[in-house]
Write a protein that holds these residues in place. Structure first.
Motif, PDB file in Angstrom:
ATOM      1  N   LEU A  91       0.833  -1.207   0.000  1.00 21.02           N
ATOM      2  CA  LEU A  91       0.000   0.000   0.000  1.00 21.02           C
ATOM      3  C   LEU A  91       0.867   1.256   0.000  1.00 21.02           C
ATOM      4  CD1 LEU A  91      -2.760  -1.086   2.550  1.00 21.02           C
ATOM      5  CD2 LEU A  91      -3.140  -0.549   0.140  1.00 21.02           C
ATOM      6  N   LEU A  92       2.002   1.184   0.674  1.00 23.75           N
ATOM      7  CA  LEU A  92       2.897   2.338   0.745  1.00 23.75           C
ATOM      8  C   LEU A  92       3.533   2.669  -0.604  1.00 23.75           C
ATOM      9  CD1 LEU A  92       4.634   1.604   4.159  1.00 23.75           C
ATOM     10  CD2 LEU A  92       3.169   3.574   3.640  1.00 23.75           C
ATOM     11  N   LEU A  93       3.500   1.732  -1.543  1.00 19.89           N
ATOM     12  CA  LEU A  93       3.994   2.021  -2.883  1.00 19.89           C
ATOM     13  C   LEU A  93       3.062   2.975  -3.621  1.00 19.89           C
ATOM     14  CD1 LEU A  93       5.021  -1.586  -4.056  1.00 19.89           C
ATOM     15  CD2 LEU A  93       6.492   0.177  -3.033  1.00 19.89           C
ATOM     16  N   HIS A  94       1.822   3.070  -3.168  1.00 19.70           N
ATOM     17  CA  HIS A  94       0.804   3.857  -3.866  1.00 19.70           C
ATOM     18  C   HIS A  94       0.536   5.196  -3.183  1.00 19.70           C
ATOM     19  CE1 HIS A  94      -0.285   0.522  -6.574  1.00 19.70           C
ATOM     20  NE2 HIS A  94       0.122  -0.210  -5.557  1.00 19.70           N
ATOM     21  N   GLU A  95       0.504   5.204  -1.859  1.00 18.78           N
ATOM     22  CA  GLU A  95       0.358   6.455  -1.106  1.00 18.78           C
ATOM     23  C   GLU A  95       1.132   6.335   0.201  1.00 18.78           C
ATOM     24  OE1 GLU A  95      -4.011   8.185  -2.545  1.00 18.78           O
ATOM     25  OE2 GLU A  95      -3.726   7.579  -0.461  1.00 18.78           O
ATOM     26  N   ALA A 353     -12.315  -0.804  -4.712  1.00 19.42           N
ATOM     27  CA  ALA A 353     -11.708  -1.832  -5.555  1.00 19.42           C
ATOM     28  C   ALA A 353     -10.283  -1.450  -5.950  1.00 19.42           C
ATOM     29  CB  ALA A 353     -12.558  -2.071  -6.796  1.00 19.42           C
ATOM     30  N   ALA A 354     -10.065  -0.179  -6.258  1.00 19.94           N
ATOM     31  CA  ALA A 354      -8.724   0.273  -6.633  1.00 19.94           C
ATOM     32  C   ALA A 354      -7.760   0.130  -5.468  1.00 19.94           C
ATOM     33  CB  ALA A 354      -8.777   1.722  -7.105  1.00 19.94           C
ATOM     34  N   ARG A 355      -8.212   0.484  -4.268  1.00 21.74           N
ATOM     35  CA  ARG A 355      -7.332   0.402  -3.110  1.00 21.74           C
ATOM     36  C   ARG A 355      -7.030  -1.037  -2.722  1.00 21.74           C
ATOM     37  NH1 ARG A 355      -6.457   5.071   0.213  1.00 21.74           N
ATOM     38  NH2 ARG A 355      -6.990   6.891  -1.039  1.00 21.74           N
ATOM     39  N   LYS A 361      -0.571  -4.922  -6.292  1.00 25.20           N
ATOM     40  CA  LYS A 361      -0.023  -4.467  -7.572  1.00 25.20           C
ATOM     41  C   LYS A 361       1.037  -3.384  -7.398  1.00 25.20           C
ATOM     42  CE  LYS A 361      -4.034  -5.454 -10.516  1.00 25.20           C
ATOM     43  NZ  LYS A 361      -4.971  -4.890 -11.521  1.00 25.20           N
ATOM     44  N   ALA A 362       1.957  -3.341  -8.346  1.00 26.40           N
ATOM     45  CA  ALA A 362       2.909  -2.244  -8.421  1.00 26.40           C
ATOM     46  C   ALA A 362       2.182  -0.974  -8.835  1.00 26.40           C
ATOM     47  CB  ALA A 362       4.003  -2.580  -9.425  1.00 26.40           C
ATOM     48  N   TYR A 363       2.810   0.177  -8.601  1.00 27.35           N
ATOM     49  CA  TYR A 363       2.158   1.449  -8.898  1.00 27.35           C
ATOM     50  C   TYR A 363       1.720   1.521 -10.351  1.00 27.35           C
ATOM     51  CZ  TYR A 363       1.088   6.417  -8.785  1.00 27.35           C
ATOM     52  OH  TYR A 363       0.431   7.616  -8.855  1.00 27.35           O
ATOM     53  N   THR A 395      -6.648  20.308 -13.752  1.00 32.15           N
ATOM     54  CA  THR A 395      -6.949  18.936 -13.381  1.00 32.15           C
ATOM     55  C   THR A 395      -6.016  17.981 -14.140  1.00 32.15           C
ATOM     56  OG1 THR A 395      -9.267  19.463 -12.943  1.00 32.15           O
ATOM     57  CG2 THR A 395      -8.760  17.164 -13.452  1.00 32.15           C
ATOM     58  N   TYR A 396      -5.571  16.951 -13.466  1.00 28.88           N
ATOM     59  CA  TYR A 396      -4.682  15.985 -14.132  1.00 28.88           C
ATOM     60  C   TYR A 396      -4.898  14.584 -13.565  1.00 28.88           C
ATOM     61  CZ  TYR A 396      -1.673  16.034  -9.962  1.00 28.88           C
ATOM     62  OH  TYR A 396      -1.190  15.910  -8.690  1.00 28.88           O
ATOM     63  N   ASP A 397      -4.387  13.600 -14.270  1.00 27.36           N
ATOM     64  CA  ASP A 397      -4.462  12.215 -13.809  1.00 27.36           C
ATOM     65  C   ASP A 397      -3.045  11.693 -13.595  1.00 27.36           C
ATOM     66  OD1 ASP A 397      -6.400   9.713 -13.597  1.00 27.36           O
ATOM     67  OD2 ASP A 397      -4.532   9.052 -14.550  1.00 27.36           O
ATOM     68  N   PRO A 398      -2.736  11.153 -12.409  1.00 25.67           N
ATOM     69  CA  PRO A 398      -1.366  10.725 -12.119  1.00 25.67           C
ATOM     70  C   PRO A 398      -0.884   9.570 -12.985  1.00 25.67           C
ATOM     71  CG  PRO A 398      -2.850  10.036 -10.373  1.00 25.67           C
ATOM     72  CD  PRO A 398      -3.623  10.956 -11.251  1.00 25.67           C
ATOM     73  N   ASP A 399      -1.823   8.824 -13.582  1.00 30.42           N
ATOM     74  CA  ASP A 399      -1.452   7.702 -14.448  1.00 30.42           C
ATOM     75  C   ASP A 399      -1.455   8.084 -15.924  1.00 30.42           C
ATOM     76  OD1 ASP A 399      -1.458   5.896 -12.155  1.00 30.42           O
ATOM     77  OD2 ASP A 399      -3.642   6.067 -12.236  1.00 30.42           O
ATOM     78  N   GLY A 400      -1.771   9.337 -16.199  1.00 25.58           N
ATOM     79  CA  GLY A 400      -1.833   9.781 -17.585  1.00 25.58           C
ATOM     80  C   GLY A 400      -3.083   9.357 -18.314  1.00 25.58           C
TER      81      GLY A 400
END
Length: 472
Positions: A91-95, A353-355, A361-363, A395-400
């Motif tokens: 989880l720490l890999l994501h936030e 579900a994402a969390r 999963k990796a980031y 506004t932006y999306d961190p995953d593009g």
């Protein structure tokens, strides 16, 4: 060199200005749970832990309730925490900010294995009630959000102890820090708290008769709601199976999915929720502050012979309120208190579900919510008839990921009773031109920006804009 020093000083000053705001956003949260009375407490605890990095978790206290009168089960809390410990590094890999198992384990406490007011009074202190007193006594002025999933008698005992051992002024200072959201009344200590501590912030649908309760909107299969995302098949695919140890301990639904989850959903930092204003509405529902009409729990489909006769409320509380909306599921209009929660159902289920996916999963393999932004202040004033823009530039999306925009007026959250110049939704516009209505006195209008990405699962974030319309 002088320029660098100036820039450094400016950056340090900016950081110092930002830091208090960041700290203010981190909420103190405590859970009181009758875990094992129903599988849904375990379900809610699994979801709660996926957001554990957003809050300062002050306690996880095992309690009784009308459904479990003589047992508390702190070991069941620990079972879920041990599953969490196995995924916390991922989880720490994501936030950032997910607490360790050891940090949370030390905050697991238990109340007395007795029902309701039998656990309140002289000689009725417990590990749980002592811990509540200790948390409330901390030299920390931030509110403590107490999420009550069963009976609140450990809280009632803590309040009894504070009142008995502190001066009125000292006690009042503590009461002002308390924020309670309880899932109906599951013992007789909840009504006792409201009557004896009338100044305490309290969200509840009073009584044991759940049929009127707002929290049912979390999963009740009512018309207009997205029923697919709360189905057993969806839960198996997106939460329970193939998502690591934390998803695996999420139990099957018995009576209903996660009835306790609304207590903390308005504490999620998503740009929509505003915990100090329950009347603004959010993932945990919308509530208004008033003295509710008396309803006796000993009537209707949830009648229980062992529930004492309810009494009328003696003061105003935060309680049921209706939302009127056009459902994005079937394009039909609905008005109900349950709609204040189910209108967000696809969003909060996909976010969960994402969390859960973050657990394994990796980031770069997972999805992360877009970051909604505004090109103007979140609140401003205009004159009657004036045109103004709502603009989501930045506004932006961190995953593009590609993103979609949706604007709508949250009519019940504001004071203006009418409908603005677009209705009910404005889609696919990051910049929206709006005409202010004509008003005879200042009125507020709440506009919600919803930004959804096209990742899997599709995630949303929000911005709320409060526009005050002034008469000319």
């Amino acid at each position: 060199m002088k320029l660098l020093a100036t820039l450094f000083t400016f950056a340090l000053s900016l950081y110092a200005q930002m830091l208090p705001a960041q700290q203010a956003q981190r909420l103190r949260v405590m859970i009181l749970t009758d875990i094992e009375a129903d599988p849904d407490d375990t379900q809610s605890l699994v979801r709660f832990l996926t957001y554990a990095n957003q809050w300062d978790i002050e306690g996880l206290v095992a309690t009784t309730s009308i459904h479990q009168k003589t047992r508390v089960a702190p070991e069941s809390i620990d079972k879920v925490l041990r599953a969490y410990s196995k995924v916390q590094p991922n989880l720490l890999l994501h936030e950032k900010g997910y607490p360790s198992y050891e940090q949370l384990r030390d905050k697991v406490k238990k109340g007395l294995p007795v029902y309701g007011m039998a656990g309140v009074g002289e000689g009725k202190d417990s590990q749980g009630s002592d811990w509540v007193v200790q948390v409330l006594n901390k030299s920390d002025d931030r509110p403590v959000w107490i999420c009550v999933w069963g009976g609140p008698n450990v809280l009632a005992q803590a309040l009894w102890k504070i009142r008995a051992t502190k001066s009125a002024a000292e006690a009042e200072k503590i009461y002002r820090k308390i924020r309670i959201y309880t899932i109906s009344d599951q013992d007789d200590s909840g009504p006792w708290i409201r009557k004896n501590f009338p100044g305490i912030f309290y969200i509840v649908t009073p009584g044991y008769n759940y049929v009127n309760a707002t929290w049912l909107g979390i999963a009740m299969p009512v018309p207009g709601s997205n029923q697919e995302v709360t189905s057993n098949d969806w839960l198996a695919k997106n939460i329970q199976q193939g998502h690591g140890p934390l998803g695996a301990v999420y139990p099957d639904v018995a009576y209903g999915m996660e009835g306790d989850t609304p207590t903390f959903m308005n504490l999620v930092n998503n740009g929509l929720n505003d915990p100090e204003h329950p009347n603004y509405g959010g993932w945990g529902g919308r509530y208004e502050f008033y003295l509710p009409e008396f309803r006796d729990s000993n009537t209707g489909m949830f009648k229980r012979d062992h529930w004492p006769s309810d009494e009328p409320e003696t003061r105003a509380i935060w309680t049921n309120a209706n939302d009127s909306l056009v459902s994005l599921v079937d394009n039909k209009s609905y008005v109900s208190n349950l709609a204040t929660i189910w209108r967000w159902r696809e969003a909060y289920q996909n976010d969960f579900a994402a969390r859960i996916a973050w657990c394994t999963k990796a980031y770069h393999e997972a999805n992360h919510a877009p970051v909604a932004a505004l090109a103007h202040p979140a609140s401003f004033s205009v004159k009657s008839g004036e045109q103004f823009h709502l603009n989501a530039d930045g506004t932006y999306d961190p995953d593009g990921d590609s993103m979609s925009y949706l604007w709508f007026q949250y009519r019940e959250a504001g004071t203006y009773p009418g409908i603005v110049s677009f209705s009910p939704y404005a889609s696919n516009l990051y910049d929206l031109l709006v005409t202010a209505p004509k008003v005879e006195k200042p009125q507020t209008i709440h506009f919600i920006l919803q930004v959804k990405d096209k990742g899997t699962p599709a995630l949303v974030s929000y911005k709320r804009v409060i526009v005050t319309v002034l008469p000319k």
